[in-house]
Scaffold this active site. Structure first.
Site, short mmCIF file in Angstrom:
data_model
loop_
_atom_site.label_atom_id
_atom_site.label_comp_id
_atom_site.label_asym_id
_atom_site.label_seq_id
_atom_site.Cartn_x
_atom_site.Cartn_y
_atom_site.Cartn_z
N ASP A 156 4.24 26.94 -20.91
CA ASP A 156 3.00 26.68 -20.10
C ASP A 156 1.87 26.32 -20.78
OD1 ASP A 156 0.42 27.99 -18.57
OD2 ASP A 156 2.35 28.62 -17.22
N TRP B 130 2.62 22.43 -11.79
CA TRP B 130 1.42 21.66 -11.42
C TRP B 130 0.13 22.46 -11.17
CZ3 TRP B 130 2.03 15.68 -10.10
CH2 TRP B 130 0.68 15.25 -9.93
N ASP B 131 -0.61 22.45 -12.15
CA ASP B 131 -1.96 23.45 -11.90
C ASP B 131 -3.11 22.52 -11.45
OD1 ASP B 131 -3.24 25.90 -11.93
OD2 ASP B 131 -2.35 26.30 -13.97
N ASP C 198 -2.48 34.56 -9.77
CA ASP C 198 -2.39 35.03 -11.27
C ASP C 198 -2.38 36.46 -11.43
OD1 ASP C 198 -2.41 32.46 -12.19
OD2 ASP C 198 -4.56 32.37 -12.81
C1 GLA Z 1 -3.76 28.94 -14.56
C2 GLA Z 1 -2.51 29.27 -14.02
C3 GLA Z 1 -1.70 30.20 -14.89
C4 GLA Z 1 -1.78 29.66 -16.39
C5 GLA Z 1 -2.99 28.83 -16.82
C6 GLA Z 1 -3.04 28.15 -17.90
O1 GLA Z 1 -4.68 29.98 -14.64
O2 GLA Z 1 -2.65 30.04 -12.60
O3 GLA Z 1 -0.35 30.67 -14.66
O4 GLA Z 1 -0.78 28.44 -16.02
O5 GLA Z 1 -3.81 28.40 -15.58
O6 GLA Z 1 -4.17 27.60 -18.57
#
Ligand code: GLA
Length: 737
Positions: A367, A478-479, A549
């Site tokens: 991550d 991909w965030d 999350d």
């Molecule tokens: C978001 C995503 C998490 C993680 C964080 C990393 O909050 O939803 O799962 O990947 O970013 O900064």
């Protein structure tokens, strides 16, 4: 010639329609020139539009499939009173704002000379295969609208969109452009269901009666949002339940600002209008230019909310997801985020990978934290080069290690964002969305790159292409961790700046599409600070989504319950994480956490460095059990036997494979009270004539003792004794004949 084609089309429609009533329904689109009606038939659904004598395109019918010779024709204009003119009380298929329209328009425009009136009349249309195209034109000005219709042969889900075309020389400003207006018959018992939420609490199912007036669900945030999802379902109070009665439902394929309004007008008609959010929207259409709206998909079920969601799931698997109609099964993945947060390095990730491989994980995902100066969320976004302090030899040693352990490798990226503390921002401060001389509001210390700019778009694609080409990466998470603020483009003509709402999203789709074209084996997860970008638009380009999350396994029952009303369980990632949960300090057993997560695409997000040998053994057993049932969970039919809002505190979900040879039942109990005896749970969706052996999940295939017919399991039900707080249990049913 044209006439004979039309006649042949009608013959075909009639022929297929007759066959459909008896066996599996086939799709067909047809045009009836005598009545000037267009008709789409698919699944158990018919959808009909009709042109009336004044040239107005009317919504004539949408619901359960009609017999092929059932003609539904246009209505003559009715005028109730001088203040309830025909324009506003007819069910118009695509109403422009003008000529006395007081209800929600699908199109509103302004011409440079101040004229803002649109009255669209029918010009032409044709039916072909599973689709219909209808051409409308304004009565005076050079403005044309092409309506596109498709129907899915299996599910009867209709896809509608519009292309708006400036056929003149002067520019036209579009202030509102929807994909479709959907009309329901007059009724006072409609109930609207929709999904709302916030970070870590997405997918709350809301319900309210559709009374006179308007309900608006929307995002003004530049992306889909955690706060509301572009999905609706409308059933009839008293008639509809979880498994019976009519439900009309739909979802927009759009990942930008959107709006869906549900109106009950003065005469009692209900209309659902959805598309681009008109809030702060303006799209200047120059001479000859066109604007395509997103597709608004909608369907009908007479098997209640359960039937509606099963149609949506099947449609996504058959027609939307990459690889449809056979999208690949989701592998069991491990993700390091909750274990390490930003503290990733070669040694630590390798140690986690070894442990993950021991329990049967198939994909290892690193991550956030691997790039640039990314040691917290304050810096580094935009600088997608490997952090050499954490990975002195680049990513190759870790990737080789992961592959050597028999797993594929995945990486987290957030390509649309930049931290002001980054080399990218220092080099290109003009690349972010902002307004001249106004603050650049940060959220999570980051700004949004202006993807509508060609240089930014090309930079992001080149960066990702390079990353995936240089490293043997099979998967990207991909965030997208913030919403827009100050949505301007200082370098652009002010008259064109609000095109951002469209151009950004189109370029996002283009980047992902192009990346996939160049790397056909690459899979992608859509994540947005949890479930902030889940919709049919992004789903067409991504293999799975991250719903929230919040990984607390009890909270997840409600979150996943809401999610699966709209989207397929096979797209929904669910991780087993540490207990007590960071979200609410709740303690649950490892088995409870597994059973909660096994109802979608299974992932492990726990800190494996803290696990005992017993944990590894239990986890390995559960992962193996999941692999036995994942085809059914990810591709089968979901029955919500006991919903999370049930007063009993129980939740029970049943997944039945498409061939009905396997079923998996997951059940959860919040807490026991007063020695309550729990009622049996009647199963659903089984083949009544087949015999099924039942056994607890995770036990040997021959462990099952009880064998009964599908009829028995459905009518008499199954006992699931559970006692205590946060209990979970699961059964596999397998056909023996
Ligand atoms: C978001 C995503 C998490 C993680 C964080 C990393 O909050 O939803 O799962 O990947 O970013 O900064």
């Amino acid at each position: 010639m044209a006439d004979s084609m039309v006649r042949f089309g009608r013959f075909l429609a009639v022929f297929l329609g007759t066959a459909a009533c008896a066996t599996t329904a086939r799709a067909a689109a047809s045009f009836d020139p005598a009545h000037r009606t267009f008709r789409l038939d698919g699944g158990n659904v018919s959808y009909i539009v009709a042109v009336n004598d004044q040239g107005m395109l009317q919504a004539a019918y949408w619901g359960a499939r009609l017999a092929p010779d059932d003609n539904v024709v246009s209505q003559a204009p009715r005028e109730l009173s001088s203040v309830d003119p025909s324009t506003s009380i007819e069910a118009q298929e695509y109403p422009g704002w003008g000529g006395g329209l007081y209800t929600e328009p699908t199109l509103k425009v302004a011409y440079p000379d101040g004229v803002r009136d649109v009255v669209l009349h029918y010009v032409s249309g044709h039916a072909e295969g599973d689709g219909v195209t209808v051409e409308l034109a304004d009565i005076r000005r050079p403005l044309r609208v092409t309506l596109h219709y498709t129907i899915d042969p299996e599910t009867g889900i209709v896809g509608r969109s519009a292309t708006i075309r400036n056929t003149g020389r002067a520019p036209i400003r579009i202030d509102q452009a929807s994909s479709a207006a959907w009309s329901l018959p007059v009724g006072s018992d409609y109930r609207l269901h929709y999904l709302t939420g916030r970070w870590a609490a997405e997918w709350t199912l809301q319900e309210r009666p559709v009374t006179a007036g308007s309900t608006v669900i929307e995002s003004r945030r530049g992306s889909t949002s955690h706060q509301a999802n572009p999905w609706f379902a409308i059933d009839r109070q008293g008639l509809s339940t979880e498994e019976a009665g009519p439900v009309w439902f739909g979802a927009l394929a759009w990942s930008g600002s959107w709006r869906i309004s549900v109106d009950r007008d003065p005469v009692g008609d209900v209309r659902i209008v959805g598309g681009f959010n008109p809030f702060d929207f303006a799209y200047r259409l120059k001479a000859g230019e066109t604007l395509d709206t997103p597709v608004f998909y909608a369907g009908f079920s007479d098997h209640g909310m359960g039937g509606a969601s099963r149609l949506m799931h099947a449609f996504q698997l058959n027609a939307i997801l990459p690889g449809a109609p056979t999208p690949p099964l989701r592998p069991v993945l491990y993700n390091s985020w909750e274990a390490t947060e930003f503290a990733v390095d070669e040694k630590g990730q390798m140690a986690l990978a070894e442990k993950a491989a021991r329990i049967g994980v198939e994909r290892f995902v690193m991550d956030d934290g691997w790039f640039g100066a990314r040691n917290s969320d304050h810096a580094g976004l935009g600088d997608w080069t490997v952090n050499r302090t954490k990975f002195p030899n680049g990513l190759k040693p870790l990737i080789d290690k992961v592959h050597g352990l028999g797993m594929s490798f995945g990486l987290w990226v957030e390509p649309e964002m930049v931290n002001p503390d980054s080399d990218l921002y220092r080099a290109h401060p003009d690349w972010v969305i902002n307004m001249k001389d106004r603050p650049r509001s940060e959220q999570r210390n980051q700004l949004v790159l202006d993807l509508a700019r060609k240089d930014v778009r090309d930079h992001i694609l080149a960066m990702l292409d390079d990353l995936v080409s240089r490293n043997d990466i099979q998967f990207l998470k991909w965030d997208h961790n913030r919403n827009w603020t100050e949505p301007g483009q200082p370098g652009v003509d002010p008259a064109d700046q609000q095109r951002l709402y469209v151009d950004y999203v189109r370029n996002l789709y283009w980047i992902i599409g192009e990346l996939r074209k160049r790397h056909p084996k690459l899979e992608i997860e859509s994540c947005s600070g949890g479930g902030g970008r889940v919709d049919l638009g992004i789903m067409a380009l991504t293999d799975e989504v991250w719903p929230s999350d919040n990984t607390d396994p009890y909270d997840r029952l409600t979150i996943q319950g809401g999610f699966t009303h709209a989207y397929a369980p096979g797209t929904m990632m669910a991780w087993v994480t540490d207990s007590p949960s960071w979200a609410n300090n709740r303690t649950t057993s490892l088995e409870y956490r597994f059973l909660s997560s096994m109802q979608g695409g299974l992932g492990i997000g726990a800190n494996l460095n803290k696990w005992t040998d017993a944990d590894f053994a239990d986890a390995a057993r559960m992962v193996a059990a999941y692999k036995e049932v994942r085809g059914t969970v990810q591709r089968g039919a979901l029955y919500r036997l006991v919903r999370p809002d049930d007063a009993s505190g129980r939740v029970a979900n049943l997944y039945v494979s498409n061939d009905k040879r396997q079923a998996v039942l997951f059940a959860f109990l919040h807490s026991s009270t007063e020695l309550d005896v729990l009622p049996r749970i009647g199963l659903a969706g089984l083949d009544p004539a087949r015999r099924y052996r039942v056994r607890p999940i995770g036990t040997a295939a021959d462990a099952g003792q009880e064998v009964h017919s599908g009829a028995f399991w459905m009518a008499r039900g199954i006992d699931l004794p559970m006692k205590g707080d946060f209990q979970a249990t699961a059964r596999i049913l397998e056909a023996v004949n």
